[in-house]
Design a protein around this motif. Structure first.
Motif, PDB file in Angstrom:
ATOM      1  N   HIS A   1      -3.268   3.384  -3.394  1.00 30.45           N
ATOM      2  CA  HIS A   1      -4.048   4.058  -2.004  1.00 30.45           C
ATOM      3  C   HIS A   1      -3.933   3.175  -0.952  1.00 30.45           C
ATOM      4  CE1 HIS A   1      -6.686   1.313  -4.091  1.00 30.45           C
ATOM      5  NE2 HIS A   1      -7.263   0.764  -2.246  1.00 30.45           N
ATOM      6  N   CYS A   2      -4.020   3.459   0.487  1.00 30.63           N
ATOM      7  CA  CYS A   2      -4.258   2.634   1.235  1.00 30.63           C
ATOM      8  C   CYS A   2      -5.900   2.302   1.951  1.00 30.63           C
ATOM      9  CB  CYS A   2      -3.131   2.786   2.460  1.00 30.63           C
ATOM     10  SG  CYS A   2      -3.445   1.911   4.010  1.00 30.63           S
ATOM     11  N   THR A   3      -5.967   0.514   1.545  1.00 26.65           N
ATOM     12  CA  THR A   3      -7.394   0.294   1.919  1.00 26.65           C
ATOM     13  C   THR A   3      -7.636   0.960   3.870  1.00 26.65           C
ATOM     14  OG1 THR A   3      -7.778  -0.623  -0.166  1.00 26.65           O
ATOM     15  CG2 THR A   3      -9.380  -0.632   1.766  1.00 26.65           C
ATOM     16  N   THR A   4      -8.373   1.038   3.527  1.00 25.29           N
ATOM     17  CA  THR A   4      -8.683   1.264   5.855  1.00 25.29           C
ATOM     18  C   THR A   4      -9.743   0.002   5.729  1.00 25.29           C
ATOM     19  OG1 THR A   4      -9.939   2.682   5.605  1.00 25.29           O
ATOM     20  CG2 THR A   4      -7.776   3.409   6.555  1.00 25.29           C
ATOM     21  N   LYS A   5     -11.145   0.198   5.265  1.00 23.12           N
ATOM     22  CA  LYS A   5     -12.187  -0.497   5.300  1.00 23.12           C
ATOM     23  C   LYS A   5     -12.838  -0.876   3.964  1.00 23.12           C
ATOM     24  CE  LYS A   5     -15.541  -2.716   7.907  1.00 23.12           C
ATOM     25  NZ  LYS A   5     -15.633  -4.062   8.156  1.00 23.12           N
ATOM     26  N   PHE A   6     -12.990  -1.895   3.586  1.00 21.72           N
ATOM     27  CA  PHE A   6     -14.392  -2.195   2.188  1.00 21.72           C
ATOM     28  C   PHE A   6     -14.962  -2.642   2.748  1.00 21.72           C
ATOM     29  CE2 PHE A   6     -15.729  -5.838  -0.564  1.00 21.72           C
ATOM     30  CZ  PHE A   6     -15.079  -4.769  -1.636  1.00 21.72           C
TER      31      PHE A   6
ATOM     32  N   THR B   1       3.420   6.485   6.348  1.00 22.12           N
ATOM     33  CA  THR B   1       5.027   5.924   6.330  1.00 22.12           C
ATOM     34  C   THR B   1       5.294   4.703   5.706  1.00 22.12           C
ATOM     35  OG1 THR B   1       5.355   7.416   8.171  1.00 22.12           O
ATOM     36  CG2 THR B   1       7.538   5.836   7.974  1.00 22.12           C
ATOM     37  N   ILE B   2       6.185   4.495   4.791  1.00 19.67           N
ATOM     38  CA  ILE B   2       6.245   3.217   4.513  1.00 19.67           C
ATOM     39  C   ILE B   2       7.540   2.687   4.408  1.00 19.67           C
ATOM     40  CG2 ILE B   2       6.736   1.993   1.858  1.00 19.67           C
ATOM     41  CD1 ILE B   2       5.021   4.073   1.512  1.00 19.67           C
ATOM     42  N   THR B   3       7.758   1.996   4.935  1.00 14.36           N
ATOM     43  CA  THR B   3       8.997   0.978   5.779  1.00 14.36           C
ATOM     44  C   THR B   3       9.368  -0.394   4.636  1.00 14.36           C
ATOM     45  OG1 THR B   3       7.476  -0.554   7.218  1.00 14.36           O
ATOM     46  CG2 THR B   3       8.645   1.335   8.213  1.00 14.36           C
ATOM     47  N   ALA B   4       8.469  -0.615   4.280  1.00 15.55           N
ATOM     48  CA  ALA B   4       8.932  -2.069   3.293  1.00 15.55           C
ATOM     49  C   ALA B   4       8.333  -1.797   2.275  1.00 15.55           C
ATOM     50  CB  ALA B   4       9.442  -2.876   4.232  1.00 15.55           C
ATOM     51  N   LEU B   5       9.069  -2.790   1.090  1.00  9.90           N
ATOM     52  CA  LEU B   5       8.299  -3.813  -0.169  1.00  9.90           C
ATOM     53  C   LEU B   5       8.026  -4.877  -0.010  1.00  9.90           C
ATOM     54  CD1 LEU B   5      10.150  -0.775  -2.792  1.00  9.90           C
ATOM     55  CD2 LEU B   5       7.600  -0.520  -2.041  1.00  9.90           C
ATOM     56  N   PHE B   6       7.188  -5.365  -0.701  1.00 10.76           N
ATOM     57  CA  PHE B   6       7.393  -7.175  -0.822  1.00 10.76           C
ATOM     58  C   PHE B   6       7.148  -7.485  -2.254  1.00 10.76           C
ATOM     59  CE2 PHE B   6       2.707  -7.667  -0.184  1.00 10.76           C
ATOM     60  CZ  PHE B   6       2.266  -6.437   0.782  1.00 10.76           C
TER      61      PHE B   6
ATOM     62  N   VAL C   1       2.638  -0.326   5.218  1.00 12.61           N
ATOM     63  CA  VAL C   1       2.413   1.350   5.747  1.00 12.61           C
ATOM     64  C   VAL C   1       2.486   1.063   7.560  1.00 12.61           C
ATOM     65  CG1 VAL C   1       0.741   2.772   5.539  1.00 12.61           C
ATOM     66  CG2 VAL C   1       1.304   1.286   3.505  1.00 12.61           C
ATOM     67  N   GLN C   2       3.517   1.843   7.922  1.00 11.74           N
ATOM     68  CA  GLN C   2       2.930   1.669   8.960  1.00 11.74           C
ATOM     69  C   GLN C   2       2.704   2.686   9.882  1.00 11.74           C
ATOM     70  OE1 GLN C   2       7.488   3.271  10.919  1.00 11.74           O
ATOM     71  NE2 GLN C   2       7.136   1.419  11.635  1.00 11.74           N
TER      72      GLN C   2
ATOM     73  N   ARG D   1      -1.863  -5.148   8.743  1.00 10.62           N
ATOM     74  CA  ARG D   1      -2.185  -5.708   7.414  1.00 10.62           C
ATOM     75  C   ARG D   1      -2.105  -3.968   6.189  1.00 10.62           C
ATOM     76  NH1 ARG D   1      -8.530  -7.632   6.802  1.00 10.62           N
ATOM     77  NH2 ARG D   1      -8.714  -8.152   4.327  1.00 10.62           N
ATOM     78  N   ALA D   2      -2.003  -2.981   7.385  1.00  9.48           N
ATOM     79  CA  ALA D   2      -1.951  -1.697   5.743  1.00  9.48           C
ATOM     80  C   ALA D   2      -1.025  -1.896   5.543  1.00  9.48           C
ATOM     81  CB  ALA D   2      -1.607  -0.480   6.944  1.00  9.48           C
TER      82      ALA D   2
END
Ligand code: A2P
Length: 220
Positions: free
Chosen positions: A71-76, A105-110, A120-121, A149-150
């Motif tokens: 998942h991509c957290t928006t707000k904890f 959209t995923i632009t990179a892995l790190f 995530v863009q 930060r996404a």
């Protein structure tokens, strides 16, 4: 019941569909396998607490703490205990988006010595769900773009909390804001590999990965 009586979730975010999660998980494994076998990486593992080696480094094992649900957290919101939780839950966009499908959209892995994740863009629609202070909260002294930060946490090293992934991503963003794109390490898989300082590796994808997600609260 009324909103006031409803408990707030542990966090809000976009949850990947089964198919998208499988796809991203495979991309992550391929990246970790290739990076761990790369000479340039094996020579720069001091920050990972390792010695330079001629043997392949097992990065999937190194990031032993794996998320249950991608998942991509928006707000904890921490069940309402985190600052700004009520305001966030009351946002019109949050109320109307619950259970709705989006595409991220995923632009990179790190990879860093602490975490591995996907950058995530966010588009216009997604930014409506992004808390105004997410970047300031993480780095009060910086002026980082909204949404930078996404991310999707893909793994953490032993003893590292998942919230670290977003903080690590902002380390890359800080470099990029300062005009530093990192050291060009050439092509890897479907992207360009860059090395920044202190064990920060980023694979910028030439073909961005689109994932299907559902926005919702997670209660744990
Ligand atoms: P992330 O979004 O980087 O993966 P936990 O499993 O620790 O209870 O956290 C649940 C989710 O909320 C995780 O996805 C985690 O990190 C995120 N998270 C935890 N604490 C925070 C925080 N203080 N700020 C932002 N996100 C957080």
């Amino acid at each position: 019941g009324t909103l006031d009586l409803e408990p707030l979730p542990l966090y809000y975010g976009w949850f990947l569909s089964r198919k998208s999660a499988d796809l991203l998980w495979k991309a992550k494994l391929a990246f970790l396998e290739r990076l761990g076998n790369l000479k340039a990486f094996r020579k720069r593992v001091k920050d990972f607490g390792m010695e330079e080696t001629k043997r392949k480094i097992n990065l999937p094992d190194y990031f032993s703490h794996r998320p249950n649900i991608l998942h991509c957290t928006t707000k904890f919101t921490n069940y309402g205990k985190a600052p700004g939780s009520e305001q966030y839950a009351k946002l019109e966009a949050v109320k109307t988006s619950n259970g709705k499908a989006f595409s991220l959209t995923i632009t990179a892995l790190f990879v860093t010595p602490r975490t591995t994740g996907a950058r995530v863009q966010l588009g216009e629609q997604e930014l409506l769900l992004w808390p105004a202070d997410a970047e300031k909260e993480a780095m009060p002294s910086e002026n980082l773009p909204k949404g930078s930060r996404a991310h999707i946490t893909l793994g953490c090293a032993e003893g590292v909390e998942s919230k670290q992934t977003g903080l690590d991503l902002l380390e890359f963003v800080k470099f990029q804001q300062a005009g530093t794109e990192g050291e060009d390490m050439g092509e890897l898989l479907d992207g360009m590999l860059h090395y920044f300082d202190k064990g920060l590796w980023m694979l910028s994808l030439s073909k961005k990965i689109e994932v299907k997600v559902i926005f919702s609260g997670f209660y744990g």
